[in-house]
Design a protein around this motif. Structure first.
Motif, mmCIF file in Angstrom:
data_model
loop_
_atom_site.group_PDB
_atom_site.id
_atom_site.type_symbol
_atom_site.label_atom_id
_atom_site.label_comp_id
_atom_site.label_asym_id
_atom_site.label_seq_id
_atom_site.Cartn_x
_atom_site.Cartn_y
_atom_site.Cartn_z
ATOM 1 N N HIS A 179 0.834 -1.194 0.000
ATOM 2 C CA HIS A 179 0.000 0.000 0.000
ATOM 3 C C HIS A 179 0.874 1.252 0.000
ATOM 4 O O HIS A 179 1.095 1.861 1.037
ATOM 5 C CB HIS A 179 -0.921 -0.001 1.231
ATOM 6 C CG HIS A 179 -1.755 -1.236 1.336
ATOM 7 N ND1 HIS A 179 -2.828 -1.474 0.507
ATOM 8 C CD2 HIS A 179 -1.665 -2.308 2.148
ATOM 9 C CE1 HIS A 179 -3.361 -2.651 0.815
ATOM 10 N NE2 HIS A 179 -2.671 -3.172 1.809
ATOM 11 N N PRO A 180 1.389 1.639 -1.184
ATOM 12 C CA PRO A 180 2.239 2.830 -1.223
ATOM 13 C C PRO A 180 1.442 4.078 -0.837
ATOM 14 O O PRO A 180 0.234 4.158 -1.059
ATOM 15 C CB PRO A 180 2.709 2.898 -2.673
ATOM 16 C CG PRO A 180 1.757 2.064 -3.443
ATOM 17 C CD PRO A 180 1.179 1.061 -2.496
ATOM 18 N N SER A 181 2.148 5.040 -0.272
ATOM 19 C CA SER A 181 1.487 6.284 0.131
ATOM 20 C C SER A 181 0.972 7.025 -1.108
ATOM 21 O O SER A 181 1.445 6.820 -2.224
ATOM 22 C CB SER A 181 2.468 7.168 0.897
ATOM 23 O OG SER A 181 3.484 7.622 0.023
ATOM 24 N N LYS A 182 0.011 7.927 -0.897
ATOM 25 C CA LYS A 182 -0.516 8.723 -2.016
ATOM 26 C C LYS A 182 0.582 9.554 -2.653
ATOM 27 O O LYS A 182 0.611 9.721 -3.868
ATOM 28 C CB LYS A 182 -1.652 9.630 -1.536
ATOM 29 C CG LYS A 182 -2.940 8.914 -1.333
ATOM 30 C CD LYS A 182 -4.073 9.882 -1.091
ATOM 31 C CE LYS A 182 -5.377 9.122 -1.056
ATOM 32 N NZ LYS A 182 -6.513 10.005 -1.148
ATOM 33 N N LYS A 183 1.493 10.070 -1.843
ATOM 34 C CA LYS A 183 2.605 10.869 -2.372
ATOM 35 C C LYS A 183 3.425 10.032 -3.356
ATOM 36 O O LYS A 183 3.769 10.504 -4.434
ATOM 37 C CB LYS A 183 3.472 11.353 -1.210
ATOM 38 C CG LYS A 183 4.667 12.162 -1.625
ATOM 39 C CD LYS A 183 5.466 12.605 -0.411
ATOM 40 C CE LYS A 183 6.719 13.333 -0.800
ATOM 41 N NZ LYS A 183 7.508 13.737 0.364
ATOM 42 N N TRP A 184 3.720 8.782 -2.989
ATOM 43 C CA TRP A 184 4.479 7.924 -3.887
ATOM 44 C C TRP A 184 3.687 7.642 -5.156
ATOM 45 O O TRP A 184 4.226 7.674 -6.256
ATOM 46 C CB TRP A 184 4.852 6.616 -3.187
ATOM 47 C CG TRP A 184 6.094 6.696 -2.359
ATOM 48 C CD1 TRP A 184 6.512 7.775 -1.624
ATOM 49 C CD2 TRP A 184 7.063 5.689 -2.184
ATOM 50 N NE1 TRP A 184 7.679 7.472 -0.988
ATOM 51 C CE2 TRP A 184 8.040 6.198 -1.309
ATOM 52 C CE3 TRP A 184 7.196 4.398 -2.650
ATOM 53 C CZ2 TRP A 184 9.147 5.462 -0.925
ATOM 54 C CZ3 TRP A 184 8.298 3.664 -2.253
ATOM 55 C CH2 TRP A 184 9.263 4.192 -1.405
ATOM 56 N N THR A 205 7.821 3.514 -8.421
ATOM 57 C CA THR A 205 7.551 2.085 -8.530
ATOM 58 C C THR A 205 8.605 1.252 -7.812
ATOM 59 O O THR A 205 8.463 0.037 -7.724
ATOM 60 C CB THR A 205 7.518 1.660 -10.004
ATOM 61 O OG1 THR A 205 8.770 1.984 -10.611
ATOM 62 C CG2 THR A 205 6.386 2.350 -10.753
ATOM 63 N N ILE A 206 9.640 1.903 -7.321
ATOM 64 C CA ILE A 206 10.762 1.200 -6.695
ATOM 65 C C ILE A 206 11.127 1.906 -5.399
ATOM 66 O O ILE A 206 11.108 3.135 -5.327
ATOM 67 C CB ILE A 206 11.972 1.173 -7.653
ATOM 68 C CG1 ILE A 206 11.626 0.311 -8.869
ATOM 69 C CG2 ILE A 206 13.231 0.678 -6.960
ATOM 70 C CD1 ILE A 206 12.631 0.345 -9.953
ATOM 71 N N ALA A 207 11.466 1.126 -4.391
ATOM 72 C CA ALA A 207 11.958 1.685 -3.131
ATOM 73 C C ALA A 207 13.480 1.576 -3.122
ATOM 74 O O ALA A 207 14.029 0.501 -3.361
ATOM 75 C CB ALA A 207 11.380 0.937 -1.941
ATOM 76 N N ARG A 208 14.158 2.693 -2.893
ATOM 77 C CA ARG A 208 15.617 2.690 -2.750
ATOM 78 C C ARG A 208 15.929 2.749 -1.256
ATOM 79 O O ARG A 208 15.429 3.606 -0.538
ATOM 80 C CB ARG A 208 16.246 3.867 -3.471
ATOM 81 C CG ARG A 208 17.771 3.865 -3.311
ATOM 82 C CD ARG A 208 18.471 4.708 -4.334
ATOM 83 N NE ARG A 208 18.252 4.121 -5.660
ATOM 84 C CZ ARG A 208 18.398 4.806 -6.782
ATOM 85 N NH1 ARG A 208 18.742 6.074 -6.761
ATOM 86 N NH2 ARG A 208 18.201 4.229 -7.944
ATOM 87 N N HIS A 212 17.831 5.689 4.968
ATOM 88 C CA HIS A 212 16.774 6.294 4.162
ATOM 89 C C HIS A 212 16.039 5.223 3.370
ATOM 90 O O HIS A 212 16.640 4.251 2.940
ATOM 91 C CB HIS A 212 17.343 7.296 3.149
ATOM 92 C CG HIS A 212 18.049 8.443 3.757
ATOM 93 N ND1 HIS A 212 19.413 8.511 3.838
ATOM 94 C CD2 HIS A 212 17.586 9.577 4.326
ATOM 95 C CE1 HIS A 212 19.763 9.639 4.425
ATOM 96 N NE2 HIS A 212 18.673 10.298 4.738
ATOM 97 N N ILE A 213 14.782 5.458 3.158
ATOM 98 C CA ILE A 213 13.998 4.708 2.180
ATOM 99 C C ILE A 213 13.249 5.762 1.374
ATOM 100 O O ILE A 213 12.526 6.577 1.944
ATOM 101 C CB ILE A 213 12.994 3.752 2.850
ATOM 102 C CG1 ILE A 213 13.723 2.731 3.717
ATOM 103 C CG2 ILE A 213 12.140 3.058 1.787
ATOM 104 C CD1 ILE A 213 12.799 1.839 4.512
ATOM 105 N N PHE A 214 13.502 5.798 0.082
ATOM 106 C CA PHE A 214 12.818 6.789 -0.736
ATOM 107 C C PHE A 214 12.402 6.167 -2.054
ATOM 108 O O PHE A 214 12.914 5.133 -2.453
ATOM 109 C CB PHE A 214 13.655 8.059 -0.934
ATOM 110 C CG PHE A 214 15.087 7.831 -1.332
ATOM 111 C CD1 PHE A 214 15.467 7.863 -2.653
ATOM 112 C CD2 PHE A 214 16.056 7.589 -0.374
ATOM 113 C CE1 PHE A 214 16.781 7.663 -3.022
ATOM 114 C CE2 PHE A 214 17.374 7.390 -0.735
ATOM 115 C CZ PHE A 214 17.734 7.423 -2.058
ATOM 116 N N GLY A 215 11.434 6.781 -2.702
ATOM 117 C CA GLY A 215 10.895 6.256 -3.939
ATOM 118 C C GLY A 215 11.664 6.726 -5.156
ATOM 119 O O GLY A 215 12.172 7.838 -5.187
ATOM 120 N N VAL A 216 11.746 5.847 -6.142
ATOM 121 C CA VAL A 216 12.316 6.183 -7.450
ATOM 122 C C VAL A 216 11.400 5.584 -8.512
ATOM 123 O O VAL A 216 10.611 4.681 -8.244
ATOM 124 C CB VAL A 216 13.771 5.679 -7.611
ATOM 125 C CG1 VAL A 216 14.706 6.392 -6.661
ATOM 126 C CG2 VAL A 216 13.880 4.190 -7.411
#
Length: 111
Positions: A27-32, A38-41, A97-101
């Protein structure tokens, strides 16, 4: 996971490792979602390195990874794949860190 970067700091006493995990969370956040991630770094930092070895035959190597608890203090991290092997033994490990790419895209970097 895809090994996409490694940075050695503090005269070899700290190592940052970057992985891309192509399978997004359930369940990715709305921001993502709005930004098309589509990928978590994930950035992991290993402190007070006791042992380090690495083999990399090509950038963006796909690996399986696992942590081993050696005792009350030391941890061992092992990532293995057809094109890469990484082993780190350290006093501790932190998820920095965990951020979206949007895609596995940045060139593999070793600092």
């Amino acid at each position: 996971m895809v090994l996409c970067g490694l940075e050695v700091q503090s005269s070899g006493q700290m190592i940052d490792v970057y992985f891309d995990i192509p399978t997004p969370v359930d369940h990715p956040s709305k921001k993502w979602q709005q930004q098309g991630f589509t990928i978590a770094r994930v950035e992991l930092t290993f402190c007070w390195i006791r042992e380090f070895s690495m083999r990399l035959d090509r950038p963006f190597a796909v690996v399986d990874a696992e942590f081993h608890d050696l005792d009350n203090y030391d941890v061992r991290f092992v990532a293995h794949g057809r094109d890469a092997d990484l082993a780190i033994t350290s006093d501790g490990a932190l998820v920095q860190h965990i951020f979206g790419v949007r895609a596995v895209g940045d060139p593999f970097r070793v600092w």
